[in-house]
Write an enzyme that holds these catalytic residues in place. Structure first.
Site, PDB file in Angstrom:
ATOM      1  N   ASP A  19       0.884  -1.354   0.146  1.00 43.84           N
ATOM      2  CA  ASP A  19       0.133  -0.133  -0.091  1.00 43.84           C
ATOM      3  C   ASP A  19       1.043   1.170   0.097  1.00 43.84           C
ATOM      4  O   ASP A  19       1.609   1.457   0.956  1.00 43.84           O
ATOM      5  CB  ASP A  19      -0.788  -0.139   1.150  1.00 43.84           C
ATOM      6  CG  ASP A  19      -1.722   1.374   1.501  1.00 43.84           C
ATOM      7  OD1 ASP A  19      -1.881   2.231   0.788  1.00 43.84           O
ATOM      8  OD2 ASP A  19      -2.429   1.373   2.591  1.00 43.84           O
ATOM      9  N   LYS A  67       2.934  11.097  -3.610  1.00 40.27           N
ATOM     10  CA  LYS A  67       1.690  10.581  -4.290  1.00 40.27           C
ATOM     11  C   LYS A  67       0.933  11.550  -5.093  1.00 40.27           C
ATOM     12  O   LYS A  67       0.570  11.389  -6.178  1.00 40.27           O
ATOM     13  CB  LYS A  67       0.884   9.666  -3.175  1.00 40.27           C
ATOM     14  CG  LYS A  67       0.008   8.672  -4.143  1.00 40.27           C
ATOM     15  CD  LYS A  67      -0.477   7.811  -2.918  1.00 40.27           C
ATOM     16  CE  LYS A  67      -1.778   6.944  -3.428  1.00 40.27           C
ATOM     17  NZ  LYS A  67      -2.264   6.087  -2.580  1.00 40.27           N
ATOM     18  N   GLU A 125      -7.283   0.704  -4.369  1.00 40.21           N
ATOM     19  CA  GLU A 125      -7.252   0.609  -3.136  1.00 40.21           C
ATOM     20  C   GLU A 125      -8.424   0.155  -2.674  1.00 40.21           C
ATOM     21  O   GLU A 125      -8.525  -0.970  -1.744  1.00 40.21           O
ATOM     22  CB  GLU A 125      -6.908   2.182  -2.518  1.00 40.21           C
ATOM     23  CG  GLU A 125      -5.453   2.164  -2.721  1.00 40.21           C
ATOM     24  CD  GLU A 125      -5.053   3.710  -2.430  1.00 40.21           C
ATOM     25  OE1 GLU A 125      -6.166   4.409  -1.999  1.00 40.21           O
ATOM     26  OE2 GLU A 125      -4.000   4.153  -2.715  1.00 40.21           O
ATOM     27  N   ASP A 130     -12.989   5.375   2.712  1.00 40.61           N
ATOM     28  CA  ASP A 130     -11.636   5.507   2.901  1.00 40.61           C
ATOM     29  C   ASP A 130     -11.382   6.864   3.476  1.00 40.61           C
ATOM     30  O   ASP A 130     -11.267   7.932   2.599  1.00 40.61           O
ATOM     31  CB  ASP A 130     -10.974   5.029   1.702  1.00 40.61           C
ATOM     32  CG  ASP A 130      -9.277   5.048   1.981  1.00 40.61           C
ATOM     33  OD1 ASP A 130      -9.013   5.328   3.231  1.00 40.61           O
ATOM     34  OD2 ASP A 130      -8.535   4.286   1.381  1.00 40.61           O
TER      35      ASP A 130
END
Ligand code: AMP
Length: 578
Positions: A9, A71, A148, A170
């Site tokens: 992850d 990211k 994800e 999330d």
């Protein structure tokens, strides 16, 4: 021997690596007592590379030599200057991946060269390609990039039979997304995804910081911009308070010698209640719920089509999140797989499937029952003294400790009786009482005197319940050994009594196969016999036929035939009575 494929992850704030070993999904520790590697890269003054915690620590002092949240830049054609050198986002990300690869290799004692890496569902092709490149630079063959929410769904649902639709919510430190996924065996499809790239637990911290600074200005007359060191301390204290409020109704924010004002030291000492905190963050939660509805619409589904709601990301430990989701979607969200680690676990499961392993499932130690207490409240719109207040919900990972605040109900109340129940019913009296105690000698106060009750359940099923008068610290408690097994015993007893009640008095025959069905069949025969009187000749004939058939079925041991004869009789009785 099959080559190991790890699951990674690669997150905005944190990253993790996991793998399947001996049929189990293991997240690999990256340090003492931690599985979480901060996604931060930096260089020391002499050019030594830092990845993770040390890089995070140097960020406040040397931002020019440190990179966070790389990211967010993946897929952009840019070069970032860090510590005097230029790097692409892929190169920075590769340093995080290389670190995780090394950690996995040390753990395994062999080299690791293949990985499944997760990316957000909304990542474009360019962003996915950049992630692959980062893997390649780190010496990893990226055998698959997966979404994800797909990984999260796999961590919860792999191996489950039948198709079902899952909403994955999330909420991390700085990003939020919600996806609707369809699962069929181990095939997961993201139907839609929606979110806000700049919303998360950090915003909750910022609300607390705002509140603290306003308090400092008002209570201590502090003016102007605060020194960076004081700001950093307040930020850290705010996050700690936020995390505490996930399990407790109050948090104390205390920082001694925080700053100087007019030559005098200023100490921070402020209490924040969960109620006030929840009011601060409610607008953010409302925004996420709106996004959940948008994602559902995007998938062409309505709330009633959903089978599960899954919680992912550290900030979903905020109880308001699950509460509001349950109100909005009518499903109790599941959060039993560690929300920080569940995406990495799902990536490892996908890696295991690719490597041809039997589909592994994630095992977590959870409480199979809900534990709570009773209090005055409203049940079905009426004031009721025994409303059930669950403190530890079914499927919560153990060990766990949760506190709630209760208030005395009349002036000068000196004693409160605390009952401990297991069960799910909103009426505490319908749940099983497993313990009780009283807290006595409360101070003379008007009603509304706060009493904080704490439930702590450990891995051995020992439940410790304590109640404390907030103002004085006066405390009483009870310990219930083996709370989980006790419930099973109590449940067995209730079940036994239920079955016993189905047998006619004096009927000790334990050999009767389906007692309830037989009791009902006999009642039907008796009713039909009563109807014989006063029935027309044709109806009498039908009744006699069916009574005979039903008696024959009762004499035999074919439950199916008995059911059919009962249905036929019930139809006739219905016809005769209408
Ligand atoms: P993630 O990016 O998924 O690692 O989530 C990190 C965010 O979760 C940060 O804002 C943390 O402060 C927050 N967080 C971690 N634990 C808790 C907790 N027990 N209650 C509320 N927020 C938490």
């Amino acid at each position: 021997m099959s080559e190991i494929i790890v699951g990674i992850d690669l997150g905005t704030t944190n990253s993790e690596v996991a793998m399947v070993r001996g049929g189990r999904v293991d997240v690999i520790p990256v340090g003492i007592d931690t599985f979480i590697l901060p996604s931060v890269v930096g260089f020391t003054e002499d050019g030594t590379l830092l990845v993770g915690e040390p890089a995070k620590n140097q960020h406040a002092l040397h931002p020019e030599r440190t990179v966070r949240s790389i990211k967010r830049r993946m897929g952009e054609d840019v070069r970032l200057t860090v510590g005097g050198h230029e790097y692409t986002p892929q190169e920075i990300s590769s340093m995080i991946l290389r670190q995780l690869k090394g950690i996995a290799e040390r753990e395994l004692g062999e080299s690791v060269s293949k990985a499944v890496i997760t990316v957000p569902a909304f990542f474009s092709d360019a962003q996915r390609q950049a992630t692959r490149e980062a893997g390649a630079i780190a010496g990893l063959d990226v055998v698959r990039i997966i979404n994800e929410p797909t990984a999260a769904a796999l961590a919860y649902e792999s191996g489950r039979e039948g198709a079902h639709k899952v909403l994955v919510y999330d909420l991390g430190g700085g990003t939020f997304d919600v996806s609707v996924v369809n699962l069929e065996k181990d095939v997961v499809e993201v139907l839609s995804s929606h979110g806000n790239n700049h919303l998360g637990g950090d915003d909750f911290d910022a609300k607390i910081v705002e509140h603290v600074v306003a308090h400092l200005r008002e209570a201590s007359g502090v003016e102007g911009e605060l020194a960076p060191a004081a700001q950093a301390r307040i930020r850290r204290a705010a996050e700690a308070a936020k995390i505490h409020l996930s399990d407790a109704p109050y948090a104390t924010i205390m920082e001694e010698y925080l700053l100087e004002h007019r030559g005098e030291p200023v100490h921070l000492n402020l209490e924040l209640s969960r109620d006030d905190y929840e009011a601060m963050i409610e607008p953010y939660i409302a925004e996420t719920l709106e996004a959940a509805h948008t994602a559902l619409e995007g998938a062409g589904l309505t709330v009633s089509d959903l089978d599960e709601v899954l919680l992912v990301g550290g900030a979903t430990r905020t109880p308001l999140v699950a509460r509001r989701l349950e109100e909005e979607l009518g499903l109790q969200p599941r959060g039993e797989v560690d929300p920080d680690l569940c995406v990495a676990m799902g990536a490892a499961i996908q890696a295991g499937i690719i490597a041809g392993m039997e589909t592994p499932t994630v095992l977590v130690d959870v409480t199979p029952y809900t534990f709570g207490t009773s209090a005055l409240g409203f049940l079905e719109g009426m004031e009721y003294p025994y409303c059930y207040v669950p403190l530890i919900r079914k499927n919560t990972p153990i060990p766990v400790s949760k506190s709630e605040v209760f208030y005395t109900t009349h002036d000068g109340q000196q004693r409160v009786d605390v009952t401990v129940h297991q069960g799910e019913d909103p009426d505490a009296l319908n749940n099983i009482e497993i313990g009780r105690f009283s807290i006595e000698g409360l101070r003379d106060a008007p009603r509304g005197n706060p009493i904080v009750t704490t439930f702590s359940l450990d891995l051995n099923g020992i439940l410790h319940v304590s109640s404390k008068e907030k103002a004085t610290g006066l405390e009483y408690s009870v310990t219930i050994d083996n709370a989980i097994a006790r419930f099973e015993e109590a449940e067995m007893e209730t079940a036994r009594q239920r079955v016993e009640a189905l047998f006619a008095p004096g009927d000790d025959s334990a050999a009767t196969a389906a007692p309830r069905q037989r009791v009902e069949a006999k009642a039907l025969v008796e009713k039909a016999e009563r109807l014989l009187e006063g029935a027309s000749p044709d109806d009498r004939e039908d009744l006699v036929d069916r009574i005979e058939a039903l008696n024959d079925a009762l004499a035999g041991d074919d439950d199916g035939a008995l059911g059919e004869a009962m249905d036929a009789m019930a139809d006739l009785i219905y016809y005769l009575e209408s």
